[in-house]
Design a protein around this motif. Structure first.
Motif, short mmCIF file in Angstrom:
data_model
loop_
_atom_site.label_atom_id
_atom_site.label_comp_id
_atom_site.label_asym_id
_atom_site.label_seq_id
_atom_site.Cartn_x
_atom_site.Cartn_y
_atom_site.Cartn_z
N PHE A 45 0.81 -1.23 0.00
CA PHE A 45 0.00 0.00 0.00
C PHE A 45 0.85 1.28 0.00
CE2 PHE A 45 -2.15 -3.14 2.92
CZ PHE A 45 -2.96 -3.69 1.94
N ARG A 46 2.05 1.20 -0.56
CA ARG A 46 2.96 2.35 -0.61
C ARG A 46 3.27 2.89 0.78
NH1 ARG A 46 4.56 4.69 -4.88
NH2 ARG A 46 4.69 6.74 -3.85
N LEU A 47 3.27 2.01 1.76
CA LEU A 47 3.56 2.43 3.12
C LEU A 47 5.01 2.89 3.29
CD1 LEU A 47 1.64 -0.23 5.24
CD2 LEU A 47 1.11 2.20 5.01
N GLY A 48 5.93 2.32 2.49
CA GLY A 48 7.33 2.71 2.59
C GLY A 48 7.56 4.18 2.31
N PRO A 49 7.17 4.67 1.12
CA PRO A 49 7.31 6.12 0.85
C PRO A 49 6.55 6.98 1.84
CG PRO A 49 6.95 4.91 -1.19
CD PRO A 49 6.75 3.93 -0.07
N LEU A 50 5.37 6.53 2.28
CA LEU A 50 4.61 7.29 3.26
C LEU A 50 5.36 7.39 4.59
CD1 LEU A 50 0.98 5.98 2.63
CD2 LEU A 50 1.84 8.29 2.17
N LEU A 51 5.96 6.28 5.01
CA LEU A 51 6.72 6.27 6.26
C LEU A 51 7.92 7.21 6.16
CD1 LEU A 51 7.21 5.03 9.07
CD2 LEU A 51 8.52 3.22 7.93
N ARG A 52 8.64 7.15 5.03
CA ARG A 52 9.79 8.04 4.85
C ARG A 52 9.36 9.51 4.85
NH1 ARG A 52 12.44 5.51 0.98
NH2 ARG A 52 11.00 6.25 -0.60
N GLY A 53 8.28 9.81 4.13
CA GLY A 53 7.81 11.19 4.08
C GLY A 53 7.35 11.69 5.42
N TRP A 54 6.64 10.82 6.20
CA TRP A 54 6.19 11.23 7.53
C TRP A 54 7.37 11.49 8.44
CZ3 TRP A 54 7.08 9.75 12.45
CH2 TRP A 54 6.26 10.33 13.43
N TYR A 55 8.36 10.61 8.40
CA TYR A 55 9.54 10.78 9.27
C TYR A 55 10.27 12.07 8.93
CZ TYR A 55 14.32 10.07 10.92
OH TYR A 55 15.54 10.23 11.51
N GLN A 56 10.44 12.35 7.66
CA GLN A 56 11.12 13.57 7.25
C GLN A 56 10.34 14.80 7.72
OE1 GLN A 56 11.94 13.77 3.06
NE2 GLN A 56 13.58 15.24 3.30
N TRP A 57 9.01 14.76 7.57
CA TRP A 57 8.19 15.88 8.04
C TRP A 57 8.32 16.06 9.55
CZ3 TRP A 57 4.22 15.69 11.61
CH2 TRP A 57 3.49 16.88 11.77
N ALA A 58 8.27 14.97 10.29
CA ALA A 58 8.32 15.07 11.75
C ALA A 58 9.66 15.63 12.22
CB ALA A 58 8.07 13.69 12.37
N ILE A 59 10.75 15.18 11.62
CA ILE A 59 12.07 15.68 12.02
C ILE A 59 12.19 17.17 11.73
CG2 ILE A 59 14.51 15.59 11.39
CD1 ILE A 59 13.77 13.40 13.27
#
Length: 378
Positions: A45-59
């Protein structure tokens, strides 16, 4: 027979992939067939790119939120022992062609370690599973008892890892490109660095790391160093072009984008101010460049910076005045950091070279030229 090794990494910044690619090259030089797999790409479900994008936003935008998540789910004693993402990705990982018939799986990212450990625990992965830690602070998500063994760049981590997992853990040298080790031994020349980056000859250069994404409060660090009059900050902005433009406009030192000449920069520099204790920090250790952590990023960045400082391989400055004092008196941390590379290399632990063949002794006088091993004198 050629040994087949799969290295599981993740494109979360450049550190995990940097270790994976360097290790792959070393193992290939020993005759292995090596494949590097990004575990984020196997999540459904494209969770990988979503996880990377969320982590980058949070940092970047909500470090307080990531700190809370890290303390509860990664570092806390009462949180879950594994990530639900591991279960989602493990079965898909096993179906990849590269996983079939491999002899060893090496994980350089904590989610990869969870996936491999889960598969080993369920008897679905026949290959040996090795976890190569890339964080100084070993949080719970690195640790799964299904894995066979752990390799620890921080020797002090080996005991706690074994206690937590029941699996053997071994110290290993940090995995960095050999060019950085050449700096410490005088093999890398800083000639021309000052001119290439727009500094004046004789400036005391202090590198300021912000990772491949250019994150953290490095603008504040640069202004502090520039105002001191004692140091010229050289901010490594990675791929963050906006950060580089802001620093250039502000006039607080030198702002650089992604660089291929980092070993030469380290050869010319006086020290590194780091904010994550990741791969750039370990490259500085290899180069013999003293490291001071200041304003580390949330979560694993802060935890790893504090762990490295407790190990005596870097300093941690809590306030601006502390940073300047630490730079003014670097102490003996350089030697302690270089000592990390006295541990066995990761590739020698993963794939030891075969022992050299031992020739039988020369025949003793009177034994005859047809003596063979196992024969006896009559």
């Amino acid at each position: 027979m050629t040994r087949r090794v799969v290295i599981l990494s993740a494109g979360m910044g450049a550190g995990h992939d940097g270790v994976a690619v360097e290790l792959a090259g070393r193992l290939a030089a020993r005759g292995a067939e090596v494949e590097v797999i990004d575990v984020l790409q196997v999540l459904p479900f494209r969770l990988g790119p979503l996880l990377r994008g969320w982590y980058q936003w949070a940092i970047r935008r909500a470090p307080w939120l990531y700190e809370v998540i890290y303390q509860v789910f990664f570092a806390g004693k009462q949180g879950p022992s594994s990530s639900p993402l591991a279960g989602l990705g493990a079965a898909r990982l096993l179906r990849l062609p590269g996983m079939r018939g491999c002899d060893e799986v090496v994980s350089t990212f904590h989610l990869a370690a969870q996936m491999a450990g889960l598969l080993r625990e369920r008897g679905l992965l026949r290959a040996r599973s090795t976890v190569l830690l890339t964080d100084f602070a070993v949080h719970r998500m690195w640790l799964h008892p299904g894995n066979d063994r752990y390799l620890c760049p921080d020797p002090a981590a080996a005991g706690p890892v074994t206690a937590a997992t029941g699996r053997p853990a071994y110290p290993c040298a940090p995995v960095v490109r050999p060019r950085f080790r050449h700096v410490a031994t005088g093999g890398a020349e800083p000639d021309g660095v000052w001119g290439r980056i727009g500094a004046r000859e004789g400036d005391r250069l202090v590198l300021v790391s912000s990772g491949s994404w250019g994150v953290g409060r490095v603008e504040r660090t640069a202004r502090l160093l520039a105002r001191s009059g004692r140091y010229t900050p050289v901010v490594l902005c990675g791929g963050n072009a906006a950060l580089r433009r802001r620093l250039a406009a502000g006039g607080a030192g030198i702002a650089l984008g992604w660089r291929d000449d980092l070993p030469a920069l380290m050869a010319a520099a006086y020290a590194l101010v780091d904010n994550a204790a990741g791969l750039t920090c370990q490259e500085a250790f290899a180069a013999g460049l003293p490291v001071v952590s200041y304003l580390p990023i949330a979560g694993h960045g802060r935890a790893s910076a504090l762990t490295a400082a407790r190990a005596g391989v870097s300093a941690h400055a809590r306030r601006g005045a502390d940073l300047l004092r630490a730079l003014d008196d670097l102490g003996d941390r350089r030697e302690r950091a270089l000592a990390l590379f006295g541990s066995p290399s990761a590739e020698s632990l993963i794939m030891p070279l075969p022992a050299p063949a031992v020739s039988p002794p020369a025949p003793a006088p009177g034994w005859g030229a047809t003596w063979t091993e196992g024969s006896s004198r009559r």
